[in-house]
Scaffold this motif. Structure first.
Motif, short mmCIF file in Angstrom:
data_model
loop_
_atom_site.label_atom_id
_atom_site.label_comp_id
_atom_site.label_asym_id
_atom_site.label_seq_id
_atom_site.Cartn_x
_atom_site.Cartn_y
_atom_site.Cartn_z
N GLY A 1 8.35 5.55 -3.61
CA GLY A 1 7.33 5.38 -4.63
C GLY A 1 7.81 4.41 -5.70
N MET A 2 7.12 3.31 -5.89
CA MET A 2 7.60 2.23 -6.77
C MET A 2 6.58 1.84 -7.82
SD MET A 2 9.57 -0.20 -4.01
CE MET A 2 10.65 0.49 -2.76
N MET A 3 5.93 2.83 -8.41
CA MET A 3 4.93 2.51 -9.43
C MET A 3 5.54 1.86 -10.66
SD MET A 3 2.26 5.70 -9.35
CE MET A 3 3.50 6.80 -10.01
N ALA B 1 2.82 6.50 -1.09
CA ALA B 1 4.01 7.33 -1.33
C ALA B 1 3.90 8.15 -2.62
CB ALA B 1 5.26 6.45 -1.35
N PRO B 2 3.49 7.56 -3.76
CA PRO B 2 3.33 8.40 -4.96
C PRO B 2 2.24 9.45 -4.80
CG PRO B 2 3.46 6.07 -5.56
CD PRO B 2 3.30 6.12 -4.08
N GLY B 3 1.11 9.07 -4.17
CA GLY B 3 0.02 10.02 -4.00
C GLY B 3 0.41 11.18 -3.10
N LEU B 4 1.06 10.88 -1.99
CA LEU B 4 1.50 11.95 -1.09
C LEU B 4 2.55 12.83 -1.74
CD1 LEU B 4 1.77 10.01 2.30
CD2 LEU B 4 0.18 11.86 1.76
N LEU C 1 0.83 -1.21 0.00
CA LEU C 1 0.00 0.00 0.00
C LEU C 1 0.86 1.26 0.00
CD1 LEU C 1 -2.80 1.39 0.32
CD2 LEU C 1 -2.50 1.16 2.80
N PHE C 2 1.90 1.27 0.83
CA PHE C 2 2.73 2.47 0.94
C PHE C 2 3.53 2.72 -0.34
CE2 PHE C 2 6.70 4.61 2.26
CZ PHE C 2 6.14 5.79 2.73
N THR C 3 4.15 1.67 -0.89
CA THR C 3 5.06 1.86 -2.03
C THR C 3 4.33 2.07 -3.35
OG1 THR C 3 5.24 -0.55 -2.24
CG2 THR C 3 6.95 0.58 -0.98
#
Length: 407
Positions: free
Chosen positions: A144-146, A106-109, A100-102
């Motif tokens: 962020g790992m999208m 993280a990208p959204g924040l 959820l975080f990665t």
């Protein structure tokens, strides 16, 4: 664009003069070769436009259907967060939190904080705590790992190609565009321009030959005898980050995290990461067996990517960090520039090891068709995610300037 006359390398601690930069030019450290500055024309306008586009795409990627799986007349549709919820329901709450975080938080924040920073700059008004706000953008960037998640989607599609039909949704197209837009925003943003807009309190500049402290976030150089705050800590006058001559207990923290990652590496590779049930047949897959499956399916380039990212890279990170820690503990002074390059490799490749975790997440979300087909995460996935996170934290705890200390 106006720069300070001096800059201090964050990797070797060399204080050096900084010449004016022309359009598109870069400045590297004369001692270790680290990138110090890069000139980005029209930085703020481009980044603001890309950030607004990224936020729209982020809402679309999370709000529209992402992927659907059709098998024997049954359809299983998912959104971006479906795998997170499924992992949580299976009791893998730690793994669910990491995914959820990665992949989402993280990208959204990062996009949201960029908007909060760039809009006041565009309007010419800086709110209170502006420097601390922009500091969090840099903190979130490595997590962020999208792009790694997108590789996981590709691997998952190959794994399911013989089992069912994969139907892409609007959320997937928005997600793919979001990866490109966020990468472009990060490439166009010039942090020096943002930091230069923040007014500094009256302060004495460092004198020639005087010891200095450099902020790891905004790279402001302050004199060694900077007055402490109420808690007897020296803080950066511009962004509020705590200043240290070297990262506190760098060797101890990095060593402890490395030992923990090394212990978990064995069960992470020996235990199954997922269990697949298809028409009554049960199969458990480890990380290695997943790469072998891709190889047997004729997808040898993808199999090579998975093998390198999930097996070779974690082991390489452990070995490189062990070498760096040993070289400092034993006082080695050979090939310092090459050892600094090894540290850069740690930071560059570490995040790509998450690809297998994202594959498990996607398959758990998609393959939920009852007795026909079902995928369940297994303990190996949790161990492997722990190895990835621990090695990332160990690399961030290590201070490369220690390589250059001593004679």
């Amino acid at each position: 664009m106006v720069h300070d006359a001096l800059t201090q390398c964050l990797e070797c601690d060399l204080l050096q003069r900084m010449p004016p930069l022309g359009p598109g030019s870069i400045l590297r450290c004369v001692r270790c070769g680290a990138l110090l500055r890069r000139h980005r024309p029209a930085s703020l306008d481009r980044t603001l436009a890309l950030t607004l586009a990224g936020l729209i795409l982020f809402v679309a990627a999370n709000g529209f259907p992402f992927l659907a799986l059709e098998m024997r007349g049954q359809v299983q549709a998912t959104n971006l967060a479906s795998g997170v919820f499924d992992l949580y329901r299976e009791g893998m709450w730690g793994l669910a939190g990491a995914v959820l975080f990665t992949s989402i938080l993280a990208p959204g924040l990062q996009l949201f904080l960029l908007l909060l920073v760039l809009v006041p700059l565009w309007r010419g008004r800086l709110p209170a705590g502006f420097g601390r706000l922009f500091r969090q953008v840099k903190t979130l960037a490595p997590w962020g790992m999208m792009d790694v998640f997108m590789l996981g989607i590709l691997v998952s599609t190959v794994k399911l190609a013989d089992l069912a039909e994969i139907i892409p949704g609007a959320g997937l197209y928005a997600f793919a565009l979001l990866i490109l837009v966020l990468a472009a925003a990060q490439a166009s943003l010039d942090p020096d321009i943002v930091w230069s807009r923040i007014p500094l309190p009256p302060r004495r500049p460092p004198q020639p030959g005087e010891p200095t402290l450099v902020c790891h976030c905004c790279e402001l150089i302050s004199p060694w005898n900077l007055p402490p705050d109420a808690r007897d800590r020296r803080r950066c006058p511009r962004c509020g980050a705590i200043l240290h001559h070297r990262k506190p207990r760098s060797l101890q923290r990095a060593t402890a995290l490395l030992v923990a990652a090394t212990i978990l590496y064995l069960p992470a590779n020996l235990l199954p990461i997922m269990q697949t049930t298809s028409l009554g047949q049960v199969q458990s897959d480890t990380i290695l067996s997943g790469a072998i499956y891709l190889l047997q399916s004729g997808m040898w380039p993808l199999a090579l990517v998975v093998f390198v990212a999930s097996i070779f890279v974690p082991l390489l990170k452990i070995l490189i960090l062990a070498l760096l820690l040993a070289s400092i503990r034993w006082g080695w002074n050979w090939r310092r520039r090459d050892r600094t390059r090894l540290y850069r490799i740690l930071e560059l490749v570490g995040r790509w090891s998450m690809v297998d975790i994202f594959v498990v997440t996607i398959l758990v979300a998609l393959v939920q068709l009852g007795n026909i087909a079902n995928v369940v995460a297994q303990p190996g996935a949790a161990f492997f995610a722990a190895v990835v996170v621990l090695t990332l934290l160990a690399a961030r705890s290590f201070d490369p300037r220690l390589i250059w200390d001593g004679p």
